[in-house]
Design a protein around this motif. Structure first.
Motif, PDB file in Angstrom:
ATOM      1  N   ILE A  56       0.836  -1.197   0.000  1.00 37.55           N
ATOM      2  CA  ILE A  56       0.000   0.000   0.000  1.00 37.55           C
ATOM      3  C   ILE A  56       0.879   1.258   0.000  1.00 37.55           C
ATOM      4  O   ILE A  56       0.451   2.314  -0.448  1.00 37.55           O
ATOM      5  N   VAL A  57       2.121   1.146   0.485  1.00 34.97           N
ATOM      6  CA  VAL A  57       3.039   2.288   0.498  1.00 34.97           C
ATOM      7  C   VAL A  57       4.121   2.167  -0.586  1.00 34.97           C
ATOM      8  O   VAL A  57       5.073   2.944  -0.599  1.00 34.97           O
ATOM      9  N   ARG A  58       3.961   1.236  -1.499  1.00 30.96           N
ATOM     10  CA  ARG A  58       4.978   1.049  -2.541  1.00 30.96           C
ATOM     11  C   ARG A  58       4.959   2.206  -3.536  1.00 30.96           C
ATOM     12  O   ARG A  58       3.921   2.563  -4.086  1.00 30.96           O
ATOM     13  N   VAL A 103      14.523   1.896   0.674  1.00 36.02           N
ATOM     14  CA  VAL A 103      13.236   1.787   0.004  1.00 36.02           C
ATOM     15  C   VAL A 103      12.611   3.179  -0.098  1.00 36.02           C
ATOM     16  O   VAL A 103      12.586   3.938   0.865  1.00 36.02           O
ATOM     17  N   LYS A 104      12.102   3.464  -1.289  1.00 33.58           N
ATOM     18  CA  LYS A 104      11.332   4.688  -1.502  1.00 33.58           C
ATOM     19  C   LYS A 104       9.868   4.303  -1.387  1.00 33.58           C
ATOM     20  O   LYS A 104       9.363   3.498  -2.173  1.00 33.58           O
ATOM     21  N   TYR A 106       8.736   9.124   0.666  1.00 32.00           N
ATOM     22  CA  TYR A 106       9.679   9.179   1.773  1.00 32.00           C
ATOM     23  C   TYR A 106      10.609   7.978   1.661  1.00 32.00           C
ATOM     24  O   TYR A 106      10.203   6.881   1.321  1.00 32.00           O
ATOM     25  N   TRP A 107      11.877   8.226   1.907  1.00 35.84           N
ATOM     26  CA  TRP A 107      12.905   7.186   1.847  1.00 35.84           C
ATOM     27  C   TRP A 107      13.101   6.594   3.229  1.00 35.84           C
ATOM     28  O   TRP A 107      13.036   7.302   4.238  1.00 35.84           O
ATOM     29  N   VAL A 108      13.379   5.299   3.257  1.00 37.45           N
ATOM     30  CA  VAL A 108      13.688   4.618   4.513  1.00 37.45           C
ATOM     31  C   VAL A 108      14.888   3.702   4.313  1.00 37.45           C
ATOM     32  O   VAL A 108      15.161   3.242   3.204  1.00 37.45           O
ATOM     33  N   PHE A 109      15.601   3.468   5.402  1.00 34.70           N
ATOM     34  CA  PHE A 109      16.617   2.423   5.446  1.00 34.70           C
ATOM     35  C   PHE A 109      15.995   1.339   6.311  1.00 34.70           C
ATOM     36  O   PHE A 109      15.851   1.488   7.518  1.00 34.70           O
ATOM     37  N   ALA A 110      15.560   0.276   5.643  1.00 38.20           N
ATOM     38  CA  ALA A 110      14.765  -0.760   6.291  1.00 38.20           C
ATOM     39  C   ALA A 110      15.611  -1.930   6.768  1.00 38.20           C
ATOM     40  O   ALA A 110      16.536  -2.354   6.078  1.00 38.20           O
ATOM     41  N   HIS A 111      15.264  -2.438   7.928  1.00 40.35           N
ATOM     42  CA  HIS A 111      15.818  -3.673   8.474  1.00 40.35           C
ATOM     43  C   HIS A 111      14.637  -4.621   8.594  1.00 40.35           C
ATOM     44  O   HIS A 111      13.736  -4.402   9.408  1.00 40.35           O
ATOM     45  N   VAL A 112      14.626  -5.649   7.748  1.00 40.77           N
ATOM     46  CA  VAL A 112      13.495  -6.574   7.695  1.00 40.77           C
ATOM     47  C   VAL A 112      13.956  -7.939   8.202  1.00 40.77           C
ATOM     48  O   VAL A 112      15.002  -8.444   7.779  1.00 40.77           O
ATOM     49  N   GLU A 128      19.755   6.201  -5.469  1.00 42.76           N
ATOM     50  CA  GLU A 128      18.787   6.577  -6.508  1.00 42.76           C
ATOM     51  C   GLU A 128      19.220   6.212  -7.928  1.00 42.76           C
ATOM     52  O   GLU A 128      18.426   5.624  -8.670  1.00 42.76           O
ATOM     53  N   PRO A 129      20.455   6.521  -8.344  1.00 43.68           N
ATOM     54  CA  PRO A 129      20.819   6.163  -9.720  1.00 43.68           C
ATOM     55  C   PRO A 129      20.856   4.646  -9.959  1.00 43.68           C
ATOM     56  O   PRO A 129      20.554   4.184 -11.059  1.00 43.68           O
ATOM     57  N   ILE A 130      21.178   3.897  -8.943  1.00 42.02           N
ATOM     58  CA  ILE A 130      21.161   2.433  -9.059  1.00 42.02           C
ATOM     59  C   ILE A 130      19.724   1.965  -9.275  1.00 42.02           C
ATOM     60  O   ILE A 130      19.442   1.169 -10.182  1.00 42.02           O
ATOM     61  N   TYR A 131      18.810   2.474  -8.476  1.00 37.03           N
ATOM     62  CA  TYR A 131      17.406   2.082  -8.603  1.00 37.03           C
ATOM     63  C   TYR A 131      16.823   2.551  -9.941  1.00 37.03           C
ATOM     64  O   TYR A 131      16.021   1.846 -10.554  1.00 37.03           O
TER      65      TYR A 131
END
Length: 174
Positions: free
Chosen positions: A56-58, A84-85, A94-100, A129-132
């Motif tokens: 839903i936030v993708r 993840v954006k 919003y950008w996050v640095f996620a630990h899943v 960003e450029p990688i993504y």
């Protein structure tokens, strides 16, 4: 609830460096818990997200190859860190640095997933960003979605291999 048909606005949302977005999902990726920071940053109410797919936030700028890597790792009962954006309800990002991490029961079986997310630095976002963008362009270059995903995944693996670091080191080196 249907997925929100919202176009990205191009406006960035932020959250504090001492704030942590937390969510939990079931085995199908449906949200079972979202903390107040998640709700504030994504601009949803708890009732709007509970039971909904985490997608839903993708944000449409996110390459599918990154999510494929993430799912492959957590389904193998390992943790992963990833940038993840995401997209808030109104289309802001919003950008996050996620630990899943996978959540395991007493028998070691996966019963759900847990994610803590911090705010990345501007430099980290500028590095990823450029990688993504390249991964997403590779996905879109293929008429067949499955072929696009496979090609994007190879590009991701090649990009990381060129650094001479395993993924875990690469992601923290950004």
């Amino acid at each position: 609830m249907a997925k929100y048909a919202v176009a990205p606005t191009g406006r960035a949302r932020t959250f504090g460096e001492n704030e942590i977005i937390v969510s939990k999902t079931d085995l199908k990726g449906r949200i079972t818990y979202a903390n107040d920071v998640f709700l504030k940053v994504a601009d949803f109410t708890e009732s709007e997200v509970l039971g909904q797919p985490h997608s839903i936030v993708r944000h449409p700028d996110m390459p599918r190859a990154v999510f494929k890597l993430l799912w492959d790792v957590v389904e193998a009962k390992r943790e992963i860190f990833a940038y993840v954006k995401n997209m808030a309800k109104g289309g802001d990002h919003y950008w996050v640095f996620a630990h899943v991490t996978p959540s395991l029961n007493a028998r070691g079986e996966i019963v759900g997933y847990h994610s803590n997310r911090r705010s990345p630095t501007d430099a980290q976002v500028a590095a990823i960003e450029p990688i993504y963008e390249a991964l997403l362009a590779e996905e879109k270059r293929h008429a067949n979605a499955k072929d696009g995903l496979a090609a994007s995944r190879r590009l991701l693996e090649d990009t990381i291999a060129k650094t001479g670091m395993p993924y875990e080191e690469f992601i923290f080196a950004l």
